[in-house]
Design an enzyme around this catalytic site. Structure first.
Site, mmCIF file in Angstrom:
data_model
loop_
_atom_site.group_PDB
_atom_site.id
_atom_site.type_symbol
_atom_site.label_atom_id
_atom_site.label_comp_id
_atom_site.label_asym_id
_atom_site.label_seq_id
_atom_site.Cartn_x
_atom_site.Cartn_y
_atom_site.Cartn_z
ATOM 1 N N ASP A 97 0.858 -1.184 0.000
ATOM 2 C CA ASP A 97 0.000 0.000 0.000
ATOM 3 C C ASP A 97 0.898 1.239 0.000
ATOM 4 O O ASP A 97 2.082 1.165 0.373
ATOM 5 C CB ASP A 97 -0.968 0.003 1.195
ATOM 6 C CG ASP A 97 -0.265 0.101 2.536
ATOM 7 O OD1 ASP A 97 0.803 -0.542 2.702
ATOM 8 O OD2 ASP A 97 -0.753 0.821 3.425
ATOM 9 N N GLU A 106 0.106 -1.088 5.689
ATOM 10 C CA GLU A 106 1.180 -0.593 6.566
ATOM 11 C C GLU A 106 1.051 0.895 6.814
ATOM 12 O O GLU A 106 1.328 1.380 7.919
ATOM 13 C CB GLU A 106 2.551 -0.905 5.936
ATOM 14 C CG GLU A 106 3.743 -0.609 6.846
ATOM 15 C CD GLU A 106 4.273 0.819 6.774
ATOM 16 O OE1 GLU A 106 5.103 1.184 7.602
ATOM 17 O OE2 GLU A 106 3.833 1.577 5.879
HETATM 18 C C1 LIG Z 1 24.058 9.745 11.812
HETATM 19 C C2 LIG Z 1 22.760 9.361 11.376
HETATM 20 C C3 LIG Z 1 22.252 9.925 10.078
HETATM 21 C C4 LIG Z 1 21.074 9.189 9.724
HETATM 22 C C5 LIG Z 1 20.359 9.585 8.541
HETATM 23 C C6 LIG Z 1 19.123 8.780 8.449
HETATM 24 C C7 LIG Z 1 18.530 8.827 7.111
HETATM 25 C C8 LIG Z 1 17.128 8.381 7.057
HETATM 26 C C9 LIG Z 1 17.007 6.920 7.075
HETATM 27 C C10 LIG Z 1 15.831 6.370 7.056
HETATM 28 C C11 LIG Z 1 14.607 7.154 6.837
HETATM 29 C C12 LIG Z 1 13.415 6.552 7.467
HETATM 30 C C13 LIG Z 1 12.484 6.023 6.479
HETATM 31 C C14 LIG Z 1 11.250 5.694 7.174
HETATM 32 C C15 LIG Z 1 10.479 4.617 6.475
HETATM 33 C C16 LIG Z 1 9.198 4.501 7.198
HETATM 34 C C17 LIG Z 1 8.155 3.845 6.391
HETATM 35 C C18 LIG Z 1 6.844 4.551 6.615
HETATM 36 O O1 LIG Z 1 6.500 5.477 5.925
HETATM 37 N N1 LIG Z 1 6.080 4.111 7.628
HETATM 38 C C19 LIG Z 1 4.859 4.752 8.013
HETATM 39 C C20 LIG Z 1 5.078 5.806 9.025
HETATM 40 O O2 LIG Z 1 6.140 5.900 9.632
HETATM 41 O O3 LIG Z 1 4.145 6.589 9.240
HETATM 42 ZN ZN LIG Z 2 6.827 2.001 4.061
HETATM 43 ZN ZN LIG Z 3 5.413 5.170 4.129
#
Ligand SMILES: CCCCCCCC/C=C\CCCCCCCC(=O)NCC(=O)O
Ligand SMILES: [Zn+2]
Ligand SMILES: [Zn+2]
Length: 483
Positions: free
Chosen positions: A107, A171
């Site tokens: 989704d 999700e």
């Molecule tokens: C020293 C640390 C630097 C770190 C940089 C991090 C970069 C970002 C990494 C990941 C990003 C997060 C992605 C999140 C995915 C979540 C999936 C989603 O949309 N779930 C639903 C919700 O959370 O509402």
């Molecule tokens: Zn996701």
């Molecule tokens: Zn998402």
């Protein structure tokens, strides 16, 4: 320190021959076309009660069509769970090996057509990129997992270790009908997983200005969350003779106070500290020294982390105002105003603590609090030498991305379906085998989400390798001596 995947010796297991992750031209064209087709199905989740169910059902038909071998091989059983989610059980040859799970969701969040350079459900290819909602979050994983299995099965590969593929359909709106039901089903069957791999983190590139080299972050935990609705009720009336304060004004002032008062910086008690310690030697002087001596420089580093939105989200609980509703007509003073916010909780705090802080900042008894949903941060999965899932990811990152010299545990600032599986395993790892730069991060739930054709092929290759690595794992020599 750059840790090495100690638990793995990379030796072939008897009876299973390694299949090289090389795909010929027609296969590579077919895999990108399959992804484009998946993007074209608008499987949008609008709210827990509203989703495009026609598209969700169509997606089920679509994967049957593009992955015929997965659906016709006897060692793979397929079930539909919660009406639209999919569970595949891949039966391995060796029942003594504990199974694992590959998890993803198909989704997507809504996308408004006019903001995009290309229509968000077109799956158009332009300059080597496939555009569309879900290309990074998370149809890329859904399709890459099935694609890798399809290609392995075509090559007559029979896994030794059993595994599950779980594909959730809700999700983006909690996972209650998909992932949670799959988890309950497996629990009822007495299944325990060795580990699970889901979306949630990446090979991150360019998020910290002085760190020039990308590094792989495997998220071993994720933040908690509260969906909170604030409501103010006042007497309605004629707009020609307004009272001193209206429901809208009172609520706007309350949410403004929340925006002006960030939650405390918890850097000292969070896993970002560990992540930065892993990275210390990758920074130029004097940052390398500063990060190696956090006992002295913690206050400085914790402030540095506040400078961009993503690292700021890693050091504190964040509050995002996402919905604001009041009023029906220009000359009517409304009785009710509502503001809904999405709070992401730092692991060093609890739901109750955060609600107390929020109430103290609002400090107005006329504002009612309605908790729509809430959960604490997730347990931290092991990342030591004995942690099978972590070590397998580490090993696979090293072979597929040899240019990436640091692999580190971290925390996921978003939430994932994996949180529904804590009853089945303590080894929950969130990692997408893709490079992510700040502009890519902005496109997730934003505009112009896209994946390069080359990055998608590499994601397929990664899963192709990971499945085989899970079959050739050998316990460390030190462990064997103890037996
Ligand atoms: C020293 C640390 C630097 C770190 C940089 C991090 C970069 C970002 C990494 C990941 C990003 C997060 C992605 C999140 C995915 C979540 C999936 C989603 O949309 N779930 C639903 C919700 O959370 O509402
Ligand atoms: Zn996701
Ligand atoms: Zn998402």
């Amino acid at each position: 320190t750059v840790s090495r995947p100690m638990g793995l010796r990379g030796k072939q297991q008897q009876g299973t021959s390694r299949i090289p992750s090389q795909f010929h031209k027609e296969e590579r064209v077919a895999m990108k076309e399959a992804l484009k087709g998946a993007i074209q199905i608008p499987t949008v989740s609008f709210s827990p009660k509203e989703s495009n169910t026609t598209a969700l059902a169509e997606f089920g038909e679509y994967i049957r069509k593009v992955f015929p071998t997965v659906f016709s091989t006897s060692c793979v059983q397929h079930e539909v769970v919660g009406e639209y989610s999919h569970l595949f059980t891949v039966q391995g040859l060796d029942p003594s090996l504990q199974p694992y799970m590959l998890l993803a969701h198909f989704d997507v969040v809504p996308a408004s057509e006019e903001d995009w350079e290309v229509p968000p459900f077109s799956g158009l290819e332009r300059d080597g990129f496939i555009y569309g909602r879900g290309t990074l979050d998370n149809k890329n994983s859904v399709m890459a997992i099935l694609q890798a299995l399809e290609l392995l099965l075509i090559r007559n590969y029979i896994p030794r270790r059993s595994f599950f593929i779980a594909l959730g359909h809700d999700e983006e709106v909690s996972g209650m009908n998909g992932a949670q039901k799959i988890s309950a089903l497996l629990q009822a069957r007495g299944i325990q997983l060795a580990f699970l791999v889901d979306e949630g983190s990446f090979i991150v590139d360019g998020f910290i200005p002085s760190l020039k080299k990308p590094f792989a972050m495997i998220s071993v935990s994720e933040k908690g969350a509260i969906n909170l609705m604030l409501q103010v009720n006042m007497t309605p009336g004629h707009s020609s003779a307004p009272p001193k304060e209206t429901s809208i004004g009172i609520l706007a002032a309350a949410v403004s106070r929340l925006e002006q008062a960030p939650m405390p910086n918890m850097f000292g008690s969070g896993s970002l500290k560990t992540t930065l310690q892993h990275l210390a030697n990758e920074f130029p002087f004097p940052t390398n020294l500063i990060l190696s001596n956090l006992w002295l420089f913690q206050p400085l580093v914790s402030r540095m982390m506040e400078r961009n939105y993503v690292t700021n989200a890693m050091v504190r609980t964040t509050i995002a105002l996402t919905m604001f509703n009041a009023g029906v007509k220009v000359n009517v003073i409304p009785s009710t105003a509502q503001a809904t916010m999405n709070i992401r909780i730092h692991p060093a705090q609890t739901v109750q603590e955060v609600l107390e802080l929020v109430k103290n900042i609002v400090a107005d008894d006329r504002v009612q609090f309605h908790v729509l949903s809430a959960f604490d941060s997730l347990p931290v999965s092991p990342s030591d030498d004995q942690a099978l899932g972590y070590q397998l990811l580490h090993q696979t990152i090293r072979s597929v991305f040899p240019e990436v010299s640091v692999v580190t545990p971290g925390i996921c600032i978003g939430n994932t379906d994996s949180r529904h599986f804590t009853n089945l395993t303590t080894g929950i790892y969130r990692f997408n085998p893709l490079y992510l730069q700040p502009q890519d991060f902005s496109s997730v739930h934003g505009i112009n989400e896209k994946i390069s054709v080359q990055a998608y092929e590499t994601q397929v290759k990664f899963i192709f390798e990971l499945i085989q690595n899970a079959d050739t794992y050998q316990r460390p020599v030190s462990d064997l001596h103890e037996l």
